[in-house]
Design a protein around this motif. Structure first.
Motif, PDB file in Angstrom:
ATOM      1  N   GLU A   1       0.829  -1.191   0.000  1.00 13.15           N
ATOM      2  CA  GLU A   1       0.000   0.000   0.000  1.00 13.15           C
ATOM      3  C   GLU A   1       0.867   1.245   0.000  1.00 13.15           C
ATOM      4  O   GLU A   1       2.040   1.217   0.380  1.00 13.15           O
ATOM      5  CB  GLU A   1      -0.910   0.008   1.230  1.00 13.15           C
ATOM      6  N   GLN A   2       0.290   2.334  -0.434  1.00 13.28           N
ATOM      7  CA  GLN A   2       0.964   3.611  -0.358  1.00 13.28           C
ATOM      8  C   GLN A   2       1.318   3.925   1.089  1.00 13.28           C
ATOM      9  O   GLN A   2       0.525   3.672   1.997  1.00 13.28           O
ATOM     10  CB  GLN A   2       0.055   4.700  -0.931  1.00 13.28           C
ATOM     11  N   GLU A   3       2.509   4.459   1.298  1.00 17.26           N
ATOM     12  CA  GLU A   3       2.911   4.819   2.641  1.00 17.26           C
ATOM     13  C   GLU A   3       3.464   6.231   2.691  1.00 17.26           C
ATOM     14  O   GLU A   3       4.024   6.745   1.723  1.00 17.26           O
ATOM     15  CB  GLU A   3       3.942   3.835   3.201  1.00 17.26           C
ATOM     16  N   PHE A   4       3.305   6.822   3.830  1.00 17.37           N
ATOM     17  CA  PHE A   4       3.855   8.130   4.103  1.00 17.37           C
ATOM     18  C   PHE A   4       5.353   8.022   4.305  1.00 17.37           C
ATOM     19  O   PHE A   4       5.831   7.093   4.952  1.00 17.37           O
ATOM     20  CB  PHE A   4       3.187   8.703   5.357  1.00 17.37           C
ATOM     21  N   VAL A   5       6.094   8.978   3.760  1.00 14.04           N
ATOM     22  CA  VAL A   5       7.538   8.992   3.902  1.00 14.04           C
ATOM     23  C   VAL A   5       7.999  10.166   4.754  1.00 14.04           C
ATOM     24  O   VAL A   5       8.710   9.994   5.740  1.00 14.04           O
ATOM     25  CB  VAL A   5       8.246   9.038   2.533  1.00 14.04           C
ATOM     26  N   ALA A   6       7.608  11.367   4.366  1.00 13.01           N
ATOM     27  CA  ALA A   6       8.085  12.551   5.067  1.00 13.01           C
ATOM     28  C   ALA A   6       7.161  13.721   4.807  1.00 13.01           C
ATOM     29  O   ALA A   6       6.457  13.766   3.809  1.00 13.01           O
ATOM     30  CB  ALA A   6       9.509  12.909   4.625  1.00 13.01           C
ATOM     31  N   ARG A   7       7.192  14.676   5.720  1.00 13.04           N
ATOM     32  CA  ARG A   7       6.379  15.878   5.602  1.00 13.04           C
ATOM     33  C   ARG A   7       7.166  17.054   6.126  1.00 13.04           C
ATOM     34  O   ARG A   7       7.908  16.938   7.095  1.00 13.04           O
ATOM     35  CB  ARG A   7       5.069  15.708   6.378  1.00 13.04           C
TER      36      ARG A   7
ATOM     37  N   ASN B   1       9.383  22.611  10.272  1.00 11.30           N
ATOM     38  CA  ASN B   1       8.905  21.401  10.920  1.00 11.30           C
ATOM     39  C   ASN B   1       8.950  20.233   9.953  1.00 11.30           C
ATOM     40  O   ASN B   1       8.485  20.341   8.822  1.00 11.30           O
ATOM     41  CB  ASN B   1       7.480  21.593  11.432  1.00 11.30           C
ATOM     42  N   THR B   2       9.510  19.144  10.409  1.00 10.84           N
ATOM     43  CA  THR B   2       9.584  17.955   9.580  1.00 10.84           C
ATOM     44  C   THR B   2       9.085  16.746  10.344  1.00 10.84           C
ATOM     45  O   THR B   2       9.141  16.692  11.562  1.00 10.84           O
ATOM     46  CB  THR B   2      11.015  17.688   9.097  1.00 10.84           C
ATOM     47  N   LEU B   3       8.610  15.775   9.597  1.00 15.72           N
ATOM     48  CA  LEU B   3       8.107  14.537  10.152  1.00 15.72           C
ATOM     49  C   LEU B   3       8.511  13.418   9.211  1.00 15.72           C
ATOM     50  O   LEU B   3       8.367  13.544   7.998  1.00 15.72           O
ATOM     51  CB  LEU B   3       6.583  14.596  10.290  1.00 15.72           C
ATOM     52  N   TYR B   4       9.007  12.333   9.783  1.00 16.53           N
ATOM     53  CA  TYR B   4       9.486  11.229   8.977  1.00 16.53           C
ATOM     54  C   TYR B   4       8.870   9.915   9.417  1.00 16.53           C
ATOM     55  O   TYR B   4       8.618   9.697  10.600  1.00 16.53           O
ATOM     56  CB  TYR B   4      11.006  11.102   9.075  1.00 16.53           C
ATOM     57  N   ALA B   5       8.660   9.054   8.442  1.00 19.19           N
ATOM     58  CA  ALA B   5       8.257   7.702   8.755  1.00 19.19           C
ATOM     59  C   ALA B   5       9.419   6.973   9.414  1.00 19.19           C
ATOM     60  O   ALA B   5      10.588   7.266   9.160  1.00 19.19           O
ATOM     61  CB  ALA B   5       7.828   6.966   7.488  1.00 19.19           C
ATOM     62  N   ASP B   6       9.088   6.008  10.260  1.00 21.42           N
ATOM     63  CA  ASP B   6      10.129   5.238  10.929  1.00 21.42           C
ATOM     64  C   ASP B   6      11.073   4.571   9.935  1.00 21.42           C
ATOM     65  O   ASP B   6      12.265   4.398  10.210  1.00 21.42           O
ATOM     66  CB  ASP B   6       9.508   4.171  11.824  1.00 21.42           C
TER      67      ASP B   6
ATOM     68  N   ARG C   1      13.526   7.480   8.891  1.00 22.46           N
ATOM     69  CA  ARG C   1      14.068   8.415   9.872  1.00 22.46           C
ATOM     70  C   ARG C   1      15.556   8.169  10.091  1.00 22.46           C
ATOM     71  O   ARG C   1      15.983   7.041  10.277  1.00 22.46           O
ATOM     72  CB  ARG C   1      13.307   8.308  11.192  1.00 22.46           C
ATOM     73  N   GLY C   2      16.322   9.250  10.043  1.00 21.97           N
ATOM     74  CA  GLY C   2      17.760   9.145  10.172  1.00 21.97           C
ATOM     75  C   GLY C   2      18.471   9.007   8.853  1.00 21.97           C
ATOM     76  O   GLY C   2      19.691   9.200   8.791  1.00 21.97           O
ATOM     77  N   ARG C   3      17.746   8.662   7.817  1.00 20.95           N
ATOM     78  CA  ARG C   3      18.332   8.513   6.491  1.00 20.95           C
ATOM     79  C   ARG C   3      17.816   9.554   5.508  1.00 20.95           C
ATOM     80  O   ARG C   3      18.463   9.810   4.495  1.00 20.95           O
ATOM     81  CB  ARG C   3      18.038   7.122   5.924  1.00 20.95           C
ATOM     82  N   ALA C   4      16.656  10.114   5.790  1.00 21.41           N
ATOM     83  CA  ALA C   4      15.999  11.008   4.851  1.00 21.41           C
ATOM     84  C   ALA C   4      15.941  12.431   5.385  1.00 21.41           C
ATOM     85  O   ALA C   4      15.862  12.670   6.587  1.00 21.41           O
ATOM     86  CB  ALA C   4      14.589  10.515   4.552  1.00 21.41           C
ATOM     87  N   THR C   5      15.963  13.351   4.453  1.00 21.07           N
ATOM     88  CA  THR C   5      15.791  14.761   4.771  1.00 21.07           C
ATOM     89  C   THR C   5      14.838  15.376   3.759  1.00 21.07           C
ATOM     90  O   THR C   5      15.081  15.306   2.555  1.00 21.07           O
ATOM     91  CB  THR C   5      17.118  15.524   4.731  1.00 21.07           C
ATOM     92  N   ILE C   6      13.768  15.942   4.249  1.00 20.97           N
ATOM     93  CA  ILE C   6      12.845  16.657   3.386  1.00 20.97           C
ATOM     94  C   ILE C   6      13.095  18.149   3.554  1.00 20.97           C
ATOM     95  O   ILE C   6      13.339  18.635   4.659  1.00 20.97           O
ATOM     96  CB  ILE C   6      11.375  16.293   3.692  1.00 20.97           C
TER      97      ILE C   6
END
Length: 121
Positions: A44-50, A57-62, A65-70
């Motif tokens: 299914e489609q999943e959230f990655v980052a916001r 303000n940033t929010l990352y999927a588990d 997290r720690g590997r991605a930067t939006i």
């Protein structure tokens, strides 16, 4: 007319990095949080980052997290996703999306057509 156009996908190596870009038009970009979603084969489609409207303000999927930067550049109507230490599980079509101004969570007003990221050995 609203358009979100992703770019930067392609082949990548496990442990490598990539940077996805998205340029948006047709809506008040700076009035929206922006997000990246992805859909892996068979999942299914999943959230990655916001990222918030002003980029603070940033929010990352588990999973990333720690590997991605939006990040975003409102002067260019662009949003970016940097992913390091790529995993096979990062293989997916990545979508740039605008979260709905009014909930619920997981609702998106606009999204692009996606860019495919394939991570392999």
């Amino acid at each position: 007319q609203v358009e979100l156009k992703e770019s930067g996908g392609g082949l990548a190596q496990i442990g490598g990095s990539l940077r996805l870009s998205c340029v948006a038009s047709g809506f008040p970009f700076s009035s929206y949080d922006m997000a990246w979603l992805r859909k892996a084969p068979g999942l299914e489609q999943e959230f990655v980052a916001r990222v918030g409207k002003n980029g603070d303000n940033t929010l990352y999927a588990d999973s990333v997290r720690g590997r991605a930067t939006i990040s975003r550049d409102n002067s260019k109507n662009m949003v970016y996703l940097q992913v390091n230490n790529l995993l096979v599980d990062d293989t997916a079509v990545y979508y740039c999306a605008a979260p709905a101004l009014r909930g619920p969570k997981g609702r998106y007003d606009y999204w692009g057509k996606g860019t495919l990221v394939t991570v392999s050995s």
